[in-house]
Design a protein around this motif. Structure first.
Motif, PDB file in Angstrom:
ATOM      1  N   LEU A   1       0.829  -1.203   0.000  1.00 41.24           N
ATOM      2  CA  LEU A   1       0.000   0.000   0.000  1.00 41.24           C
ATOM      3  C   LEU A   1       0.867   1.259   0.000  1.00 41.24           C
ATOM      4  O   LEU A   1       0.578   2.219  -0.729  1.00 41.24           O
ATOM      5  CB  LEU A   1      -0.936  -0.009   1.212  1.00 41.24           C
ATOM      6  N   GLU A   2       1.938   1.251   0.791  1.00 41.30           N
ATOM      7  CA  GLU A   2       2.838   2.415   0.825  1.00 41.30           C
ATOM      8  C   GLU A   2       3.507   2.612  -0.535  1.00 41.30           C
ATOM      9  O   GLU A   2       3.641   3.747  -1.016  1.00 41.30           O
ATOM     10  CB  GLU A   2       3.880   2.248   1.935  1.00 41.30           C
ATOM     11  N   GLU A   3       3.909   1.530  -1.201  1.00 39.88           N
ATOM     12  CA  GLU A   3       4.507   1.627  -2.529  1.00 39.88           C
ATOM     13  C   GLU A   3       3.497   2.182  -3.528  1.00 39.88           C
ATOM     14  O   GLU A   3       3.832   3.024  -4.361  1.00 39.88           O
ATOM     15  CB  GLU A   3       4.999   0.248  -3.001  1.00 39.88           C
ATOM     16  N   LYS A   4       2.266   1.689  -3.412  1.00 41.92           N
ATOM     17  CA  LYS A   4       1.223   2.181  -4.323  1.00 41.92           C
ATOM     18  C   LYS A   4       0.961   3.675  -4.088  1.00 41.92           C
ATOM     19  O   LYS A   4       0.792   4.440  -5.038  1.00 41.92           O
ATOM     20  CB  LYS A   4      -0.061   1.371  -4.135  1.00 41.92           C
ATOM     21  N   LEU A   5       0.949   4.094  -2.834  1.00 48.26           N
ATOM     22  CA  LEU A   5       0.752   5.515  -2.525  1.00 48.26           C
ATOM     23  C   LEU A   5       1.905   6.355  -3.064  1.00 48.26           C
ATOM     24  O   LEU A   5       1.689   7.447  -3.600  1.00 48.26           O
ATOM     25  CB  LEU A   5       0.602   5.722  -1.019  1.00 48.26           C
ATOM     26  N   LYS A   6       3.136   5.853  -2.932  1.00 51.51           N
ATOM     27  CA  LYS A   6       4.299   6.577  -3.467  1.00 51.51           C
ATOM     28  C   LYS A   6       4.208   6.669  -4.994  1.00 51.51           C
ATOM     29  O   LYS A   6       4.488   7.714  -5.574  1.00 51.51           O
ATOM     30  CB  LYS A   6       5.599   5.883  -3.061  1.00 51.51           C
ATOM     31  N   ALA A   7       3.824   5.550  -5.626  1.00 51.25           N
ATOM     32  CA  ALA A   7       3.697   5.547  -7.087  1.00 51.25           C
ATOM     33  C   ALA A   7       2.589   6.511  -7.530  1.00 51.25           C
ATOM     34  O   ALA A   7       2.744   7.237  -8.519  1.00 51.25           O
ATOM     35  CB  ALA A   7       3.408   4.140  -7.592  1.00 51.25           C
ATOM     36  N   THR A   8       1.481   6.531  -6.802  1.00 52.13           N
ATOM     37  CA  THR A   8       0.382   7.450  -7.120  1.00 52.13           C
ATOM     38  C   THR A   8       0.842   8.882  -6.950  1.00 52.13           C
ATOM     39  O   THR A   8       0.541   9.756  -7.780  1.00 52.13           O
ATOM     40  CB  THR A   8      -0.838   7.164  -6.214  1.00 52.13           C
TER      41      THR A   8
END
Length: 118
Positions: free
Chosen positions: A26-33
């Protein structure tokens, strides 16, 4: 406290590990977003600048060129002036031609008179 069962402890450990993995995803997805939004904002800014420059170029072109309606109106007015000038010149030429023919007639009469009256 309740006595903990080793099977429950193992299950809790597995769930905690899965939870930690999901949190990382989730943190990676938030960073990518976040990164995608930043890239999108930069792209929007670039496009806006292009549009602003396009508007400036369009404005400059409009200053250099006459629009068709204005051209037609001015061309018609100029054509009307030209036609009026040509009609006036034609009348003046006709008047001068009449004066020349009258002068030629007078000269012919004077010459005739001088030739036969003597």
């Amino acid at each position: 406290m309740e006595p903990t069962c080793p099977a429950n402890s193992a299950l809790v450990a597995v769930h905690e590990k899965e939870f930690k993995h999901l949190r990382e995803l989730l943190e990676e997805k938030l960073k990518a977003t976040d990164k995608a939004l930043t890239v999108q904002a930069v792209e929007y800014q670039r496009r806006l600048m292009e549009l602003n420059h396009a508007a400036e170029r369009l404005s400059a072109m409009q200053e250099r060129f006459v629009n068709a309606d204005l051209y037609r109106a001015e061309h018609k007015a100029l054509a009307d002036l030209h036609r009026a000038d040509m009609e006036r010149l034609e009348r003046e030429v006709q008047l001068i031609q009449k004066m020349v023919w009258v002068g030629v007639g007078i000269l012919a009469a004077v010459q005739f008179g001088l030739h036969y009256i003597r």
